[in-house]
Scaffold this motif. Structure first.
Motif, PDB file in Angstrom:
ATOM      1  N   ALA A  64     -87.913  74.010 -30.921  1.00  0.00           N
ATOM      2  CA  ALA A  64     -87.474  72.860 -31.723  1.00  0.00           C
ATOM      3  C   ALA A  64     -88.522  72.572 -32.786  1.00  0.00           C
ATOM      4  CB  ALA A  64     -87.262  71.641 -30.827  1.00  0.00           C
ATOM      5  N   SER A 121     -91.644  62.262 -30.014  1.00  0.00           N
ATOM      6  CA  SER A 121     -90.358  61.967 -29.358  1.00  0.00           C
ATOM      7  C   SER A 121     -90.553  61.200 -28.045  1.00  0.00           C
ATOM      8  CB  SER A 121     -89.644  63.296 -29.086  1.00  0.00           C
ATOM      9  OG  SER A 121     -88.500  63.097 -28.295  1.00  0.00           O
ATOM     10  N   THR A 180     -86.027  60.022 -23.092  1.00  0.00           N
ATOM     11  CA  THR A 180     -84.681  59.464 -23.212  1.00  0.00           C
ATOM     12  C   THR A 180     -84.412  58.557 -22.014  1.00  0.00           C
ATOM     13  OG1 THR A 180     -84.016  61.470 -24.354  1.00  0.00           O
ATOM     14  CG2 THR A 180     -82.229  60.101 -23.465  1.00  0.00           C
ATOM     15  N   LYS A 204     -85.288  68.623 -24.840  1.00  0.00           N
ATOM     16  CA  LYS A 204     -83.840  68.473 -25.092  1.00  0.00           C
ATOM     17  C   LYS A 204     -83.571  67.619 -26.335  1.00  0.00           C
ATOM     18  CE  LYS A 204     -83.174  66.636 -21.038  1.00  0.00           C
ATOM     19  NZ  LYS A 204     -84.595  66.707 -20.625  1.00  0.00           N
ATOM     20  N   SER A 205     -84.215  66.461 -26.402  1.00  0.00           N
ATOM     21  CA  SER A 205     -83.974  65.566 -27.544  1.00  0.00           C
ATOM     22  C   SER A 205     -84.456  66.195 -28.848  1.00  0.00           C
ATOM     23  CB  SER A 205     -84.658  64.220 -27.319  1.00  0.00           C
ATOM     24  OG  SER A 205     -84.126  63.610 -26.159  1.00  0.00           O
ATOM     25  N   CYS A 206     -85.570  66.925 -28.768  1.00  0.00           N
ATOM     26  CA  CYS A 206     -86.086  67.586 -29.979  1.00  0.00           C
ATOM     27  C   CYS A 206     -85.144  68.689 -30.452  1.00  0.00           C
ATOM     28  CB  CYS A 206     -87.479  68.158 -29.722  1.00  0.00           C
ATOM     29  SG  CYS A 206     -88.748  66.872 -29.609  1.00  0.00           S
ATOM     30  N   ASP A 239     -92.710  78.651 -29.306  1.00  0.00           N
ATOM     31  CA  ASP A 239     -93.908  78.729 -30.176  1.00  0.00           C
ATOM     32  C   ASP A 239     -95.197  78.714 -29.363  1.00  0.00           C
ATOM     33  OD1 ASP A 239     -94.790  75.466 -30.467  1.00  0.00           O
ATOM     34  OD2 ASP A 239     -92.717  75.887 -29.946  1.00  0.00           O
ATOM     35  N   SER A 294     -87.573  66.462 -17.600  1.00  0.00           N
ATOM     36  CA  SER A 294     -88.146  65.593 -18.627  1.00  0.00           C
ATOM     37  C   SER A 294     -89.250  66.337 -19.381  1.00  0.00           C
ATOM     38  CB  SER A 294     -88.729  64.338 -17.968  1.00  0.00           C
ATOM     39  OG  SER A 294     -89.238  63.478 -18.959  1.00  0.00           O
ATOM     40  N   GLY A 295     -89.223  66.232 -20.695  1.00  0.00           N
ATOM     41  CA  GLY A 295     -90.298  66.807 -21.509  1.00  0.00           C
ATOM     42  C   GLY A 295     -90.087  68.246 -21.959  1.00  0.00           C
ATOM     43  N   GLY A 349     -84.083  63.434 -18.569  1.00  0.00           N
ATOM     44  CA  GLY A 349     -84.539  64.368 -17.538  1.00  0.00           C
ATOM     45  C   GLY A 349     -85.331  63.742 -16.405  1.00  0.00           C
TER      46      GLY A 349
END
Ligand code: GTP
Ligand code: MG
Length: 174
Positions: A156, A40, A43, A24-26, A128, A20-21, A70
């Motif tokens: 992302a 975000s 999920t 993935k979604s980004c 980054d 989690s964190g 996650g």
């Protein structure tokens, strides 16, 4: 004279796994919608999105993407999304050693229970934030090589290497 154009469209089931964190979604949002959402939300269960790559050339791949949750409480749902998947993208956060260990857990689980021919990618996201790096590229490269995985570091946030990740997966499945 008639010109026939053959367009090969292949549907590719792709699953994202990872702690989690890690982003993935980004990553999916960046790939499908082209933007980054710093707020975000975690999920719940899983979310589904699709994106077609390569409209101009003869091999077009439509990715059907399952973005899994996650958080530990959803771990038992993961097989629903990775069983039968053609591609698994296992994500960790380069600033967190713990998420790299979790990625290795997912790789082992995929090796045991996913389709034998599954294509796997290891993705170090949040590149980054290199000033806070906790997982060296070298360590991840070696792990990926040992496990027959493609490896890439992405962001992302800045979009760095996101399209390259999916382009590579497209070549692998085409
Ligand atoms: P679950 O849905 O709980 O599994 O988490 P997730 O892996 O989907 O994480 P998500 O994409 O929601 O990202 C979590 C947070 O990390 C986001 O709110 C972003 O602020 C941050 N984040 C994601 N990707 C990047 C990145 O490339 N760089 C930086 N700096 N932050 C990122
Ligand atoms: Mg998510």
């Amino acid at each position: 004279m008639h010109v026939f154009l053959t367009l090969m469209l292949s549907l590719t089931w792709l699953v994202l796994l990872g702690d989690s964190g890690v982003g993935k979604s980004c990553i999916v949002l960046r790939f499908v919608r082209g933007h980054f959402d710093p707020t975000s939300k975690v999920t719940v269960g899983a979310s589904f999105l699709s994106q077609t790559l390569g409209l101009q050339d003869s091999t077009t791949v439509k990715f059907e993407i399952w973005d899994t949750a996650g958080q530990e409480r959803y771990a038992s749902l993961a097989p629903l999304y990775y069983r039968g998947a053609a591609v698994a993208v296992v994500v960790y956060d380069i600033t967190s050693e713990e998420t790299f260990r979790k990625a290795q857990y997912w790789v082992k689980e995929l090796q045991k229970h996913a389709s034998p021919g599954i294509i796997m990618a290891l993705v170090g996201n949040k590149a980054d934030l290199h000033e806070n790096r906790a997982v060296s590229s070298q360590e991840a490269i070696e792990y990926a090589e040992k496990n027959g995985m493609f490896f890439i570091e992405t962001s992302a946030k800045t979009a760095n290497n996101i399209i390259q990740l999916f382009e590579k997966m497209k070549i692998e499945v085409a």
